[in-house]
Write a protein that holds these residues in place. Structure first.
Motif, PDB file in Angstrom:
ATOM      1  N   ILE A  84       0.832  -1.204   0.000  1.00 53.21           N
ATOM      2  CA  ILE A  84       0.000   0.000   0.000  1.00 53.21           C
ATOM      3  C   ILE A  84       0.869   1.258   0.000  1.00 53.21           C
ATOM      4  O   ILE A  84       0.627   2.209  -0.762  1.00 53.21           O
ATOM      5  CB  ILE A  84      -0.925   0.004   1.240  1.00 53.21           C
ATOM      6  CG1 ILE A  84      -1.985  -1.097   1.150  1.00 53.21           C
ATOM      7  CG2 ILE A  84      -1.585   1.366   1.416  1.00 53.21           C
ATOM      8  CD1 ILE A  84      -3.139  -0.821   0.260  1.00 53.21           C
ATOM      9  N   PHE A  85       1.909   1.253   0.826  1.00 54.25           N
ATOM     10  CA  PHE A  85       2.734   2.454   1.002  1.00 54.25           C
ATOM     11  C   PHE A  85       3.479   2.828  -0.277  1.00 54.25           C
ATOM     12  O   PHE A  85       3.337   3.936  -0.789  1.00 54.25           O
ATOM     13  CB  PHE A  85       3.723   2.230   2.148  1.00 54.25           C
ATOM     14  CG  PHE A  85       4.486   3.463   2.540  1.00 54.25           C
ATOM     15  CD1 PHE A  85       3.929   4.399   3.391  1.00 54.25           C
ATOM     16  CD2 PHE A  85       5.761   3.694   2.047  1.00 54.25           C
ATOM     17  CE1 PHE A  85       4.625   5.548   3.749  1.00 54.25           C
ATOM     18  CE2 PHE A  85       6.461   4.836   2.391  1.00 54.25           C
ATOM     19  CZ  PHE A  85       5.891   5.756   3.248  1.00 54.25           C
ATOM     20  N   PHE A  86       4.250   1.876  -0.822  1.00 56.48           N
ATOM     21  CA  PHE A  86       5.076   2.280  -1.958  1.00 56.48           C
ATOM     22  C   PHE A  86       4.278   2.339  -3.260  1.00 56.48           C
ATOM     23  O   PHE A  86       4.589   3.136  -4.149  1.00 56.48           O
ATOM     24  CB  PHE A  86       6.305   1.362  -2.101  1.00 56.48           C
ATOM     25  CG  PHE A  86       6.113   0.134  -2.934  1.00 56.48           C
ATOM     26  CD1 PHE A  86       6.262   0.176  -4.316  1.00 56.48           C
ATOM     27  CD2 PHE A  86       5.797  -1.076  -2.346  1.00 56.48           C
ATOM     28  CE1 PHE A  86       6.110  -0.961  -5.089  1.00 56.48           C
ATOM     29  CE2 PHE A  86       5.637  -2.210  -3.104  1.00 56.48           C
ATOM     30  CZ  PHE A  86       5.788  -2.155  -4.485  1.00 56.48           C
ATOM     31  N   THR A  87       3.196   1.551  -3.394  1.00 59.57           N
ATOM     32  CA  THR A  87       2.377   1.627  -4.602  1.00 59.57           C
ATOM     33  C   THR A  87       1.607   2.943  -4.646  1.00 59.57           C
ATOM     34  O   THR A  87       1.473   3.553  -5.720  1.00 59.57           O
ATOM     35  CB  THR A  87       1.397   0.436  -4.681  1.00 59.57           C
ATOM     36  OG1 THR A  87       2.128  -0.788  -4.551  1.00 59.57           O
ATOM     37  CG2 THR A  87       0.654   0.424  -6.003  1.00 59.57           C
ATOM     38  N   SER A  88       1.095   3.382  -3.501  1.00 54.76           N
ATOM     39  CA  SER A  88       0.404   4.673  -3.447  1.00 54.76           C
ATOM     40  C   SER A  88       1.354   5.809  -3.809  1.00 54.76           C
ATOM     41  O   SER A  88       0.961   6.771  -4.487  1.00 54.76           O
ATOM     42  CB  SER A  88      -0.163   4.910  -2.042  1.00 54.76           C
ATOM     43  OG  SER A  88      -1.154   3.962  -1.740  1.00 54.76           O
ATOM     44  N   LYS A  89       2.602   5.682  -3.379  1.00 54.83           N
ATOM     45  CA  LYS A  89       3.582   6.710  -3.716  1.00 54.83           C
ATOM     46  C   LYS A  89       3.890   6.700  -5.222  1.00 54.83           C
ATOM     47  O   LYS A  89       4.002   7.751  -5.850  1.00 54.83           O
ATOM     48  CB  LYS A  89       4.862   6.487  -2.917  1.00 54.83           C
ATOM     49  CG  LYS A  89       5.823   7.672  -2.950  1.00 54.83           C
ATOM     50  CD  LYS A  89       6.960   7.481  -1.981  1.00 54.83           C
ATOM     51  CE  LYS A  89       7.822   8.731  -1.903  1.00 54.83           C
ATOM     52  NZ  LYS A  89       8.303   9.212  -3.205  1.00 54.83           N
ATOM     53  N   LEU A  90       4.005   5.492  -5.796  1.00 58.57           N
ATOM     54  CA  LEU A  90       4.215   5.397  -7.248  1.00 58.57           C
ATOM     55  C   LEU A  90       3.043   6.004  -8.003  1.00 58.57           C
ATOM     56  O   LEU A  90       3.227   6.727  -8.999  1.00 58.57           O
ATOM     57  CB  LEU A  90       4.406   3.933  -7.664  1.00 58.57           C
ATOM     58  CG  LEU A  90       5.674   3.208  -7.207  1.00 58.57           C
ATOM     59  CD1 LEU A  90       5.653   1.755  -7.685  1.00 58.57           C
ATOM     60  CD2 LEU A  90       6.921   3.909  -7.727  1.00 58.57           C
ATOM     61  N   ALA A  91       1.816   5.688  -7.538  1.00 59.34           N
ATOM     62  CA  ALA A  91       0.630   6.235  -8.199  1.00 59.34           C
ATOM     63  C   ALA A  91       0.555   7.753  -8.030  1.00 59.34           C
ATOM     64  O   ALA A  91       0.193   8.477  -8.967  1.00 59.34           O
ATOM     65  CB  ALA A  91      -0.625   5.569  -7.628  1.00 59.34           C
TER      66      ALA A  91
ATOM     67  N   ILE B 285      -7.438   1.245   5.011  1.00 59.85           N
ATOM     68  CA  ILE B 285      -8.137   0.037   4.545  1.00 59.85           C
ATOM     69  C   ILE B 285      -7.210  -1.176   4.625  1.00 59.85           C
ATOM     70  O   ILE B 285      -7.605  -2.268   5.046  1.00 59.85           O
ATOM     71  CB  ILE B 285      -8.646   0.231   3.104  1.00 59.85           C
ATOM     72  CG1 ILE B 285      -9.730   1.316   3.065  1.00 59.85           C
ATOM     73  CG2 ILE B 285      -9.195  -1.083   2.536  1.00 59.85           C
ATOM     74  CD1 ILE B 285     -10.169   1.691   1.662  1.00 59.85           C
ATOM     75  N   GLY B 286      -5.955  -0.964   4.212  1.00 61.23           N
ATOM     76  CA  GLY B 286      -4.979  -2.054   4.258  1.00 61.23           C
ATOM     77  C   GLY B 286      -4.741  -2.564   5.663  1.00 61.23           C
ATOM     78  O   GLY B 286      -4.703  -3.775   5.900  1.00 61.23           O
ATOM     79  N   LEU B 287      -4.590  -1.644   6.607  1.00 63.61           N
ATOM     80  CA  LEU B 287      -4.394  -2.046   7.996  1.00 63.61           C
ATOM     81  C   LEU B 287      -5.606  -2.798   8.528  1.00 63.61           C
ATOM     82  O   LEU B 287      -5.477  -3.811   9.225  1.00 63.61           O
ATOM     83  CB  LEU B 287      -4.116  -0.809   8.860  1.00 63.61           C
ATOM     84  CG  LEU B 287      -2.741  -0.168   8.703  1.00 63.61           C
ATOM     85  CD1 LEU B 287      -2.681   1.157   9.449  1.00 63.61           C
ATOM     86  CD2 LEU B 287      -1.657  -1.105   9.217  1.00 63.61           C
ATOM     87  N   ALA B 288      -6.797  -2.310   8.188  1.00 62.71           N
ATOM     88  CA  ALA B 288      -8.031  -2.968   8.647  1.00 62.71           C
ATOM     89  C   ALA B 288      -8.125  -4.389   8.094  1.00 62.71           C
ATOM     90  O   ALA B 288      -8.441  -5.339   8.823  1.00 62.71           O
ATOM     91  CB  ALA B 288      -9.246  -2.147   8.230  1.00 62.71           C
ATOM     92  N   LEU B 289      -7.835  -4.542   6.797  1.00 64.66           N
ATOM     93  CA  LEU B 289      -7.893  -5.871   6.186  1.00 64.66           C
ATOM     94  C   LEU B 289      -6.824  -6.800   6.757  1.00 64.66           C
ATOM     95  O   LEU B 289      -7.069  -7.991   6.969  1.00 64.66           O
ATOM     96  CB  LEU B 289      -7.730  -5.759   4.670  1.00 64.66           C
ATOM     97  CG  LEU B 289      -8.933  -5.198   3.903  1.00 64.66           C
ATOM     98  CD1 LEU B 289      -8.568  -4.947   2.446  1.00 64.66           C
ATOM     99  CD2 LEU B 289     -10.122  -6.143   3.992  1.00 64.66           C
ATOM    100  N   SER B 290      -5.637  -6.266   7.042  1.00 62.82           N
ATOM    101  CA  SER B 290      -4.552  -7.082   7.592  1.00 62.82           C
ATOM    102  C   SER B 290      -4.896  -7.575   8.986  1.00 62.82           C
ATOM    103  O   SER B 290      -4.743  -8.760   9.301  1.00 62.82           O
ATOM    104  CB  SER B 290      -3.249  -6.275   7.638  1.00 62.82           C
ATOM    105  OG  SER B 290      -2.866  -5.877   6.360  1.00 62.82           O
TER     106      SER B 290
END
Length: 380
Positions: free
Chosen positions: A94-101, A330-335
């Motif tokens: 989530i962290f690095f993909t959001s930064k790429l996006a 959302i990622g933290l909640a799903l994890s």
């Protein structure tokens, strides 16, 4: 020179690395780097809280600094890093993909004609590397460290391990039933011992002893010393009795088969777990559910890296206003939901007769549907 060029071309033709392009190496470095960074950050915070919580106990029981560092925290770190690896994978993606996006890098990749499926290739390679490492650590390395950590806790944190058992009865061989009235694991000694051997459902031999002690210095397993023993052998209407002060005997049981303590399944490597489960089932024991859950959970947890990677990449690959905060949440909640689901399903297996293999794989099965939905709605 020509031969060297031909050999180099042949190597590139058959090498698996020919599929890994420059963009793949870039994403893999981002993935693995962020994964390691998240582990270091979160585990460091966990250590600070753990030190604050246990410092008084360490002082009370005079725990030496060397034991705290090398026996406790050196095994604390890999245990919790491996346990929460799905969480770290999700955070990293989530962290690095959001930064790429956010930097429009993913838009640039997709605008060249690259499909989202192709974009996931380096993600899957990274997930495979993490999964293999997690499985090796969880199946072979961490169980040995857990033994050291538990021994430290029993000495310096007053976490007493179960060291006794009463009224233990088990099948130690075909038609051979052992019984121990009371067993002390500290002395490796059982009191009120009997051993019955049956053939065609008829009793042919009965052995009794006041005490039976496991031979810990023997070169082979299953050696016991019976003291004040009596052996009755039944042959039709005749009975032959042998008695004595002490006798060495081989009985197919070990101290670990007699005493069950909380978390004991975590101290076995996967091959040891498999052998133990098989041995206990052959003896007719039903107290192996938690061991089966642990065995299957180690395998299922590795596949979670792939599932959570797909979900994380699909959620965060689209550039949106507001940054990564929403998707990180959302990622933290799903994890956390995945980790909670693992615990709940393990409880169902132990207390509600759910098949252990199914209980271990239920979180993955449910999250596969979530991953498919997210993948279908990912940008292309």
């Amino acid at each position: 020179m020509a031969i060297h060029i031909l050999k180099n071309m042949e190597y590139k033709k058959f090498s698996p690395f020919r599929f890994i392009k420059k963009i793949d190496r870039y994403i893999i470095r981002k993935f693995i780097g962020t994964y390691i960074f998240s582990i270091v950050l979160i585990i460091s915070i966990s250590i600070v809280f753990d030190v604050n919580d246990n410092l008084a106990k360490f002082s009370t029981y005079h725990a030496p600094l060397r034991a705290i560092v090398f026996d406790y925290y050196a095994n604390f770190i890999p245990y919790f890093a491996n346990l929460f690896s799905p969480l770290f994978v999700f955070i990293a993606v989530i962290f690095f993909t959001s930064k790429l996006a956010g930097d429009s890098e993913i838009i640039a990749m997709l605008s060249t004609g690259m499909s989202f499926k192709r974009l996931l290739r380096p993600y899957m390679i990274s997930a495979a590397m993490i999964s293999i490492l997690n499985f090796y650590l969880g199946a072979y390395i961490i169980p040995k460290g857990t033994v050291i950590k538990q021994n430290f806790e029993s000495l310096y944190k007053n976490k007493q391990k179960n060291s006794s058992a009463s009224n233990v009865q088990m099948q130690v061989g075909k038609g051979i039933i052992a019984y121990i009235a009371q067993y002390d694991d500290v002395r490796k000694t059982g009191y009120g011992f009997s051993l019955d051997k049956f053939e065609n459902k008829k009793l042919v031999s009965h052995m009794s002893a006041n005490t039976i002690q496991y031979d810990t210095i023997s070169d082979s397993r299953y050696h016991w010393k019976a003291r004040n023993y009596k052996i009755r052998e039944l042959k039709g209407m005749r009975e032959h009795i042998t008695s004595g002060h002490e006798i060495d005997t081989v009985i197919m049981m070990e101290p670990m088969d007699l005493v069950f303590s909380k978390g004991q399944q975590e101290t076995f490597t996967s091959p040891e777990l498999k052998r133990y489960i098989g041995k206990q089932k052959d003896r007719g024991s039903t107290n192996v559910v938690q061991y089966e859950v642990e065995y299957h959970k180690r395998i299922a947890s590795c596949f979670a890296s792939f599932i959570l990677t797909i979900i994380g990449a699909s959620l965060s690959a689209r550039k949106r206003k507001g940054g990564m905060g929403l998707y990180l949440g959302i990622g933290l909640a799903l994890s956390f939901a995945y980790i909670l689901l693992q615990t709940v399903c393990a409880t169902f297996a132990i207390n509600a007769n759910t098949p252990p293999m199914l209980a271990a794989w239920i979180p993955n099965i449910l999250y596969v549907f979530i991953a498919y939905y997210c993948y279908r709605h990912a940008p292309n």
